[in-house]
Design an enzyme around this catalytic site. Sequence first.
Site, PDB file in Angstrom:
ATOM      1  N   ARG A 109      10.782   2.646  -5.270  1.00 56.26           N
ATOM      2  CA  ARG A 109       9.898   2.987  -6.198  1.00 56.26           C
ATOM      3  C   ARG A 109      10.495   4.126  -7.148  1.00 56.26           C
ATOM      4  O   ARG A 109      10.399   5.123  -6.586  1.00 56.26           O
ATOM      5  CB  ARG A 109       8.282   3.105  -5.596  1.00 56.26           C
ATOM      6  CG  ARG A 109       7.370   3.800  -6.653  1.00 56.26           C
ATOM      7  CD  ARG A 109       5.990   3.772  -6.044  1.00 56.26           C
ATOM      8  NE  ARG A 109       5.357   2.411  -5.841  1.00 56.26           N
ATOM      9  CZ  ARG A 109       4.027   2.433  -5.718  1.00 56.26           C
ATOM     10  NH1 ARG A 109       3.263   3.372  -5.734  1.00 56.26           N
ATOM     11  NH2 ARG A 109       3.656   1.115  -5.801  1.00 56.26           N
ATOM     12  N   HIS A 136       6.003  -4.568 -11.573  1.00 50.10           N
ATOM     13  CA  HIS A 136       5.564  -4.515 -10.009  1.00 50.10           C
ATOM     14  C   HIS A 136       5.674  -5.924  -9.347  1.00 50.10           C
ATOM     15  O   HIS A 136       4.577  -6.238  -9.263  1.00 50.10           O
ATOM     16  CB  HIS A 136       4.428  -3.707 -10.091  1.00 50.10           C
ATOM     17  CG  HIS A 136       3.969  -3.203  -9.005  1.00 50.10           C
ATOM     18  ND1 HIS A 136       4.634  -2.993  -7.724  1.00 50.10           N
ATOM     19  CD2 HIS A 136       2.654  -2.606  -8.600  1.00 50.10           C
ATOM     20  CE1 HIS A 136       3.821  -2.566  -6.745  1.00 50.10           C
ATOM     21  NE2 HIS A 136       2.793  -2.277  -6.990  1.00 50.10           N
ATOM     22  N   GLN A 139       3.635  -6.732  -6.259  1.00 46.18           N
ATOM     23  CA  GLN A 139       2.067  -6.591  -6.283  1.00 46.18           C
ATOM     24  C   GLN A 139       1.449  -8.094  -6.975  1.00 46.18           C
ATOM     25  O   GLN A 139       0.527  -8.650  -6.204  1.00 46.18           O
ATOM     26  CB  GLN A 139       1.546  -5.528  -7.129  1.00 46.18           C
ATOM     27  CG  GLN A 139      -0.001  -5.460  -7.300  1.00 46.18           C
ATOM     28  CD  GLN A 139      -0.663  -5.267  -6.074  1.00 46.18           C
ATOM     29  OE1 GLN A 139      -0.452  -4.205  -5.452  1.00 46.18           O
ATOM     30  NE2 GLN A 139      -1.672  -6.152  -5.741  1.00 46.18           N
ATOM     31  N   CYS A 265      -4.766  -4.265  -8.727  1.00 47.25           N
ATOM     32  CA  CYS A 265      -3.733  -3.723  -7.632  1.00 47.25           C
ATOM     33  C   CYS A 265      -4.172  -2.367  -7.102  1.00 47.25           C
ATOM     34  O   CYS A 265      -3.459  -2.103  -6.021  1.00 47.25           O
ATOM     35  CB  CYS A 265      -2.308  -3.405  -8.357  1.00 47.25           C
ATOM     36  SG  CYS A 265      -2.323  -2.206  -9.683  1.00 47.25           S
TER      37      CYS A 265
END
Length: 310
Positions: A109, A136, A139, A265
Site C-alpha cells: 500500500r 484499489h 477492494q 469500502c
Amino acid sequence: MTQLKVPLRHYLQFSDLSTEEYAYILNRSKILKDKFKAYETWHPLHDRTLAMIFEKHSTRTRLSFEAGMFQLGGHAVYLNTRDTQLGRGEPVEDAAQVISRMTDIIMIRTFGQEILDRFAANSRVPVINGLTNEFHPCQVLADIFTFHELRGSITGKTVTWVGDANNMAYTWLQAAHILNFQFHFSGPVAYPLDMSRVSPDQQKHLQLFLDPREACRGAHLVTTDVWTSMGYEKENQERLAAFKEWIVDEDKMAVAQSDAVFMHCLPAHRGEEVSSGVIDGPQSVVWEEAENRLHVQKALMEFLLCGKFN
Ligand code: CP
Ligand code: NVA
C-alpha cells in the site's frame, strides 16, 4: 517444501487479469469462503511468506491479508515506512530486490502507482496492489464478489458512483470494461474524472451525471467513498464544502432499483458521503463487503502462487 511453478504475474491494477480469470477467481473465492466457514484446513501456501508493506494506514487490508495468508498455511510479515529503511530513503528498487529474495509474495500500500510499478519491475515474486493513489483493485474485486453472492452476475448491470474521482472510481471503471457493466459517475464539476486516464473501451461503459440523484436512477449497486482520500488531507476543508450535495442518502437510494445494494469500502464518514440511514439501513452490504476482502484475496494469492485448482 513444495516448489510452486507458475509464471510470474503481478496484480497492480484491475486490468491485470482477464474476464475469464475473474470468472475463475470469483468461483474460487466462494469455494475458499465455504472451506473457511466449515473450518476446513486448506494449506496450499504452506511454508510461504507474504511481505506486507504499508506506507499508509490500514485496518481491513492488513488484517485480511495477514489472516488470509495464515489460513492458507503461510506466514505474513508486516513492514511499514516508519520502521524500515524505506522511510530513510532506500530506493524502492533495492527494497524490491531484497524483499523478493526472502519472501514468496508481496502486498504494498503506497502513494503513486509508479512506486508500485518500479517495485514490481524489480521483484522476483508476485506483487499485489493493496491501494495506491490511482487504484484499489483488491477492494473492487471484493465488491464484485459480494454483488455476485447477493444478486448474481454483475454483467449488464448498472453501478453508480457518487463522489470523488479517486482510486476506487478508476478501478470500478476498469472493472466495468472487463466485466461488461455500465458505470454511472457523478461528482462536483471541480473534481471530474481525468478523461486522459479513461480508455475509449472504458468510455463505452461510462455515463457522466451532473445530478447525483439522476446518476442513481435505475442502479443495481450504488457506491461511494470518502471525499478526502489518504494523502490529500490538506484539501479536506474545501472538499467538505464542494461535495456537500454528493451524499448517498435515502432520497438518492429511492430512485435506484428496489433491490439495489449500497457499498462503501470503509472507513466511512456518516453524514458526509453517506447518511446513517443508508449505511446502517437494509440495502447496505458493507460488512459482507469488508469480510469478502479476506476470501477474494485468498483466491488471488492462491492463483498467483499456484495457478488454477479446478
Ligand atoms: N477498505 C480498505 O482498504 O480498508 P483499510 O484502509 O482499513 O485497509
Ligand atoms: N479512497 C480511499 C480508500 C480507503 C480504503 C483512500 O485512498 O484513502
